[in-house]
Scaffold this motif. Sequence first.
Motif, PDB file in Angstrom:
ATOM      1  N   LYS A 180       7.134 -14.852 104.770  1.00  0.00           N
ATOM      2  CA  LYS A 180       6.078 -15.678 104.194  1.00  0.00           C
ATOM      3  C   LYS A 180       6.656 -16.660 103.178  1.00  0.00           C
ATOM      4  O   LYS A 180       6.297 -17.839 103.169  1.00  0.00           O
ATOM      5  CB  LYS A 180       4.994 -14.806 103.550  1.00  0.00           C
ATOM      6  N   GLN A 181       7.571 -16.179 102.335  1.00  0.00           N
ATOM      7  CA  GLN A 181       8.184 -17.060 101.333  1.00  0.00           C
ATOM      8  C   GLN A 181       9.040 -18.140 101.985  1.00  0.00           C
ATOM      9  O   GLN A 181       9.009 -19.307 101.574  1.00  0.00           O
ATOM     10  CB  GLN A 181       9.031 -16.244 100.361  1.00  0.00           C
ATOM     11  N   ILE A 182       9.800 -17.756 102.998  1.00  0.00           N
ATOM     12  CA  ILE A 182      10.644 -18.729 103.698  1.00  0.00           C
ATOM     13  C   ILE A 182       9.779 -19.783 104.380  1.00  0.00           C
ATOM     14  O   ILE A 182      10.053 -20.983 104.286  1.00  0.00           O
ATOM     15  CB  ILE A 182      11.564 -18.024 104.714  1.00  0.00           C
ATOM     16  N   ALA A 183       8.737 -19.340 105.073  1.00  0.00           N
ATOM     17  CA  ALA A 183       7.851 -20.290 105.760  1.00  0.00           C
ATOM     18  C   ALA A 183       7.229 -21.264 104.765  1.00  0.00           C
ATOM     19  O   ALA A 183       7.160 -22.477 105.039  1.00  0.00           O
ATOM     20  CB  ALA A 183       6.771 -19.540 106.538  1.00  0.00           C
TER      21      ALA A 183
ATOM     22  N   ASP B 170       6.554 -24.173 116.740  1.00  0.00           N
ATOM     23  CA  ASP B 170       7.800 -23.493 117.104  1.00  0.00           C
ATOM     24  C   ASP B 170       8.970 -23.961 116.250  1.00  0.00           C
ATOM     25  O   ASP B 170       9.822 -23.161 115.873  1.00  0.00           O
ATOM     26  CB  ASP B 170       8.124 -23.707 118.583  1.00  0.00           C
ATOM     27  N   THR B 171       9.024 -25.254 115.930  1.00  0.00           N
ATOM     28  CA  THR B 171      10.145 -25.759 115.124  1.00  0.00           C
ATOM     29  C   THR B 171      10.153 -25.121 113.738  1.00  0.00           C
ATOM     30  O   THR B 171      11.213 -24.728 113.243  1.00  0.00           O
ATOM     31  CB  THR B 171      10.084 -27.294 115.003  1.00  0.00           C
ATOM     32  N   THR B 172       9.000 -25.010 113.127  1.00  0.00           N
ATOM     33  CA  THR B 172       8.904 -24.382 111.802  1.00  0.00           C
ATOM     34  C   THR B 172       9.219 -22.890 111.892  1.00  0.00           C
ATOM     35  O   THR B 172       9.930 -22.344 111.047  1.00  0.00           O
ATOM     36  CB  THR B 172       7.494 -24.589 111.212  1.00  0.00           C
ATOM     37  N   TRP B 173       8.707 -22.237 112.917  1.00  0.00           N
ATOM     38  CA  TRP B 173       8.962 -20.808 113.106  1.00  0.00           C
ATOM     39  C   TRP B 173      10.449 -20.547 113.335  1.00  0.00           C
ATOM     40  O   TRP B 173      11.032 -19.639 112.743  1.00  0.00           O
ATOM     41  CB  TRP B 173       8.123 -20.265 114.247  1.00  0.00           C
TER      42      TRP B 173
ATOM     43  N   SER C 128       9.810 -34.220 102.409  1.00  0.00           N
ATOM     44  CA  SER C 128      10.486 -35.234 103.236  1.00  0.00           C
ATOM     45  C   SER C 128       9.520 -36.329 103.675  1.00  0.00           C
ATOM     46  O   SER C 128       9.929 -37.468 103.863  1.00  0.00           O
ATOM     47  CB  SER C 128      11.160 -34.581 104.447  1.00  0.00           C
ATOM     48  N   GLN C 129       8.244 -35.992 103.812  1.00  0.00           N
ATOM     49  CA  GLN C 129       7.240 -36.998 104.169  1.00  0.00           C
ATOM     50  C   GLN C 129       6.994 -37.988 103.032  1.00  0.00           C
ATOM     51  O   GLN C 129       6.677 -39.141 103.257  1.00  0.00           O
ATOM     52  CB  GLN C 129       5.924 -36.336 104.582  1.00  0.00           C
ATOM     53  N   PHE C 130       7.151 -37.515 101.807  1.00  0.00           N
ATOM     54  CA  PHE C 130       6.980 -38.364 100.632  1.00  0.00           C
ATOM     55  C   PHE C 130       8.311 -38.884 100.115  1.00  0.00           C
ATOM     56  O   PHE C 130       8.356 -39.585  99.126  1.00  0.00           O
ATOM     57  CB  PHE C 130       6.255 -37.601  99.523  1.00  0.00           C
ATOM     58  N   GLN C 131       9.373 -38.464 100.775  1.00  0.00           N
ATOM     59  CA  GLN C 131      10.746 -38.815 100.401  1.00  0.00           C
ATOM     60  C   GLN C 131      11.000 -38.529  98.922  1.00  0.00           C
ATOM     61  O   GLN C 131      11.515 -39.353  98.196  1.00  0.00           O
ATOM     62  CB  GLN C 131      11.026 -40.266 100.759  1.00  0.00           C
ATOM     63  N   LEU C 132      10.613 -37.308  98.530  1.00  0.00           N
ATOM     64  CA  LEU C 132      10.823 -36.862  97.145  1.00  0.00           C
ATOM     65  C   LEU C 132      12.163 -36.214  96.979  1.00  0.00           C
ATOM     66  O   LEU C 132      12.698 -35.582  97.794  1.00  0.00           O
ATOM     67  CB  LEU C 132       9.720 -35.887  96.755  1.00  0.00           C
TER      68      LEU C 132
ATOM     69  N   LEU D  84       9.291 -29.838 104.258  1.00  0.00           N
ATOM     70  CA  LEU D  84       8.751 -30.829 105.196  1.00  0.00           C
ATOM     71  C   LEU D  84       7.797 -31.787 104.513  1.00  0.00           C
ATOM     72  O   LEU D  84       7.800 -33.003 104.772  1.00  0.00           O
ATOM     73  CB  LEU D  84       8.055 -30.123 106.370  1.00  0.00           C
ATOM     74  N   ILE D  85       6.991 -31.263 103.610  1.00  0.00           N
ATOM     75  CA  ILE D  85       6.068 -32.119 102.847  1.00  0.00           C
ATOM     76  C   ILE D  85       6.852 -33.083 101.978  1.00  0.00           C
ATOM     77  O   ILE D  85       6.565 -34.291 101.951  1.00  0.00           O
ATOM     78  CB  ILE D  85       5.097 -31.264 101.993  1.00  0.00           C
TER      79      ILE D  85
END
Length: 125
Positions: free
Chosen positions: A108-111, A86-89, A121-125, A118-119
Motif C-alpha cells: 500500500k505504501q509503495i503504491a 498494470d504499469t503501476t502494479w 511528473s505530470q506537474f513536473q515538480l 506519477l502525479i
Amino acid sequence: MRLNPDCIRDILLTIEEKTSFPAIIEYPDDMQVPRLNNYSEEEIFYHLSQCEQSNLINGLDFHSDGCVIYGLTPSGHRFIEDIRLDTTWNKTKEISKNIGSSSLDALKQIATGVITELIKSQFQL
C-alpha cells in the motif's frame, strides 16, 4: 501460506466489479471470473481473510459452501485505484521485490509512492 500480492489484487478487482450497494456477494457463486482461475479455493479463502484483517473489505462470513463478502472499505477502494493499471502494479511489485518486502502494508505504501511520483511528473515538480 505465503501472501500472493497478485491474488490480493485479483480478489479486490473482482469484488469491486461484482458488488453494488447494498448487495453482498458470495464466493464462489458470484465470483466466477477468469482472473481467479489461477488460484485454489484455499488460496482465495486465505487471501480474503487477509483482506478483511487489513481493512480492505468490509466483512467476511464463512459458511459450509464458501463465504459472503460485504464489499470494499474506503481503504480497499483507495488501494485498488492505486494499483488498477498494470504499469503501476508492476512498478509496485518491482519496488517491493527490490526492498524485500511484500506485506500488504508495504504494498500500500509503495503504491501510494508510485502514484505520488506519477502525479509529480505530470506537474513536473
